[in-house]
Design an enzyme around this catalytic site. Sequence first.
Site, PDB file in Angstrom:
ATOM      1  N   ARG A 140      52.825 -46.049 -32.216  1.00 55.46           N
ATOM      2  CA  ARG A 140      52.527 -47.603 -32.702  1.00 55.46           C
ATOM      3  C   ARG A 140      53.988 -48.345 -32.993  1.00 55.46           C
ATOM      4  O   ARG A 140      54.820 -47.520 -33.480  1.00 55.46           O
ATOM      5  CB  ARG A 140      51.706 -47.300 -34.118  1.00 55.46           C
TER       6      ARG A 140
ATOM      7  N   ARG B 189      48.782 -38.468 -44.822  1.00 58.69           N
ATOM      8  CA  ARG B 189      48.140 -39.484 -44.953  1.00 58.69           C
ATOM      9  C   ARG B 189      46.384 -39.216 -44.631  1.00 58.69           C
ATOM     10  O   ARG B 189      45.644 -39.647 -44.897  1.00 58.69           O
ATOM     11  CB  ARG B 189      48.505 -40.701 -43.945  1.00 58.69           C
TER      12      ARG B 189
HETATM   13  P1  ADP Z   1      45.313 -48.971 -38.399  1.00 56.14           P
HETATM   14  O1  ADP Z   1      45.259 -50.435 -38.593  1.00 56.14           O
HETATM   15  O2  ADP Z   1      43.645 -48.321 -38.650  1.00 56.14           O
HETATM   16  O3  ADP Z   1      46.070 -47.984 -39.109  1.00 56.14           O
HETATM   17  P2  ADP Z   1      46.323 -49.822 -35.962  1.00 56.14           P
HETATM   18  O4  ADP Z   1      45.251 -50.984 -35.618  1.00 56.14           O
HETATM   19  O5  ADP Z   1      47.280 -50.166 -36.301  1.00 56.14           O
HETATM   20  O6  ADP Z   1      45.296 -48.948 -36.669  1.00 56.14           O
HETATM   21  O7  ADP Z   1      46.112 -48.812 -34.554  1.00 56.14           O
HETATM   22  C1  ADP Z   1      47.013 -47.963 -34.284  1.00 56.14           C
HETATM   23  C2  ADP Z   1      47.607 -47.726 -33.008  1.00 56.14           C
HETATM   24  O8  ADP Z   1      46.635 -47.502 -32.238  1.00 56.14           O
HETATM   25  C3  ADP Z   1      48.494 -48.929 -32.728  1.00 56.14           C
HETATM   26  O9  ADP Z   1      49.556 -48.362 -31.580  1.00 56.14           O
HETATM   27  C4  ADP Z   1      47.213 -49.398 -31.877  1.00 56.14           C
HETATM   28  O10 ADP Z   1      48.058 -50.418 -30.634  1.00 56.14           O
HETATM   29  C5  ADP Z   1      46.674 -48.427 -31.167  1.00 56.14           C
HETATM   30  N1  ADP Z   1      45.110 -48.720 -30.919  1.00 56.14           N
HETATM   31  C6  ADP Z   1      44.232 -49.551 -31.586  1.00 56.14           C
HETATM   32  N2  ADP Z   1      43.058 -49.350 -31.092  1.00 56.14           N
HETATM   33  C7  ADP Z   1      43.191 -48.552 -30.001  1.00 56.14           C
HETATM   34  C8  ADP Z   1      42.333 -48.345 -29.042  1.00 56.14           C
HETATM   35  N3  ADP Z   1      40.986 -48.452 -29.330  1.00 56.14           N
HETATM   36  N4  ADP Z   1      42.688 -47.221 -28.058  1.00 56.14           N
HETATM   37  C9  ADP Z   1      43.991 -46.897 -27.970  1.00 56.14           C
HETATM   38  N5  ADP Z   1      45.126 -47.191 -28.811  1.00 56.14           N
HETATM   39  C10 ADP Z   1      44.374 -48.059 -29.865  1.00 56.14           C
HETATM   40  P1  AMP Z   2      48.017 -49.075 -43.974  1.00 53.76           P
HETATM   41  O1  AMP Z   2      49.038 -50.408 -43.474  1.00 53.76           O
HETATM   42  O2  AMP Z   2      46.559 -49.506 -44.258  1.00 53.76           O
HETATM   43  O3  AMP Z   2      48.084 -48.041 -42.930  1.00 53.76           O
HETATM   44  O4  AMP Z   2      48.634 -48.515 -45.473  1.00 53.76           O
HETATM   45  C1  AMP Z   2      49.958 -48.065 -45.517  1.00 53.76           C
HETATM   46  C2  AMP Z   2      50.113 -47.452 -46.909  1.00 53.76           C
HETATM   47  O5  AMP Z   2      50.155 -48.452 -48.002  1.00 53.76           O
HETATM   48  C3  AMP Z   2      49.320 -46.478 -47.449  1.00 53.76           C
HETATM   49  O6  AMP Z   2      49.524 -45.259 -46.700  1.00 53.76           O
HETATM   50  C4  AMP Z   2      49.401 -46.339 -49.046  1.00 53.76           C
HETATM   51  O7  AMP Z   2      50.444 -45.894 -49.412  1.00 53.76           O
HETATM   52  C5  AMP Z   2      49.462 -47.959 -49.362  1.00 53.76           C
HETATM   53  N1  AMP Z   2      48.267 -48.884 -49.091  1.00 53.76           N
HETATM   54  C6  AMP Z   2      47.497 -49.563 -48.557  1.00 53.76           C
HETATM   55  N2  AMP Z   2      46.387 -49.892 -48.832  1.00 53.76           N
HETATM   56  C7  AMP Z   2      46.052 -49.055 -49.867  1.00 53.76           C
HETATM   57  C8  AMP Z   2      44.804 -48.992 -50.712  1.00 53.76           C
HETATM   58  N3  AMP Z   2      43.811 -49.836 -50.525  1.00 53.76           N
HETATM   59  N4  AMP Z   2      44.979 -48.200 -51.891  1.00 53.76           N
HETATM   60  C9  AMP Z   2      46.095 -47.641 -52.062  1.00 53.76           C
HETATM   61  N5  AMP Z   2      47.287 -47.682 -51.198  1.00 53.76           N
HETATM   62  C10 AMP Z   2      47.261 -48.264 -50.114  1.00 53.76           C
END
Ligand code: ADP
Ligand code: AMP
Length: 206
Positions: A123, A160
């Site tokens: 990512r 995580r």
């Molecule tokens: P989250 O918000 O659930 O942590 P992201 O939307 O940031 O996930 O996506 C995590 C990574 O996976 C990013 O690099 C994104 O471009 C990629 N990604 C998201 N959806 C897909 C998919 N359906 N197939 C492959 N890669 C994906």
């Molecule tokens: P995310 O961008 O959703 O992957 O969140 C990144 C990090 O922010 C997480 O690993 C937590 O440390 C913190 N965080 C985000 N949302 C929450 C939540 N609803 N409750 C507690 N921690 C959070």
Amino acid sequence: MLGPPGAGKGTQAKIVAEKFDLAHISTGDIFRDNIKRKTELGKQVVAIVDAGGLVPDELTVALVKDRLQKDDCKNGAVLDGFPRTADQADALTELLAELGSEIAIVPYIKVRDSEVVERLSGRRTDKQTGKIYHLKYNPPPQGADLEHRKDDQEDTIRDRLEEYHNKTAPLIAYYEQKGLLQEIDGEEQIDVVSATVLRKVEATRA
Ligand code: ADP
Ligand code: AMP
């Protein structure tokens, strides 16, 4: 949007928010922005976020409460990365009732742990626009100014995932019981997943 880290919640939340003119509220983005700007909140949470732990519920709920009362939420909002614990989920139900609103749908984007590591290792986010890319699955344009999140390193990803399974995954049953859960196969390609998510969201608005 419910699902493990890396499921595609942010990717899909942006698409849904744009399509239905909703606010996109990512608690993770809000924490990272505060960390970058070195605000009081940023200083309070930086060690937790970098280690892949969960920020305390009181802090997180207060932040969402504030955010949901902003003007751009009038038409509704897509919550991305919140709630993440049972207490946050209860607080959200109460908060929405106070605001005269309710949850329309909980899309659960299902992805296996093995896939999560691959997704998060690749990512990259655009520092200027916040757009989410993947080096292999959704390649960024040449010359983009990219960031690799500190918590997207393999050790932290494992921590995580553990937090997710212990504290967040129980929300799947919680929302299923309330009749709000819609499970979606998150291992399809991005556009296939979004077609399904959009169709299911649309159905709640008909
Ligand atoms: P989250 O918000 O659930 O942590 P992201 O939307 O940031 O996930 O996506 C995590 C990574 O996976 C990013 O690099 C994104 O471009 C990629 N990604 C998201 N959806 C897909 C998919 N359906 N197939 C492959 N890669 C994906
Ligand atoms: P995310 O961008 O959703 O992957 O969140 C990144 C990090 O922010 C997480 O690993 C937590 O440390 C913190 N965080 C985000 N949302 C929450 C939540 N609803 N409750 C507690 N921690 C959070």
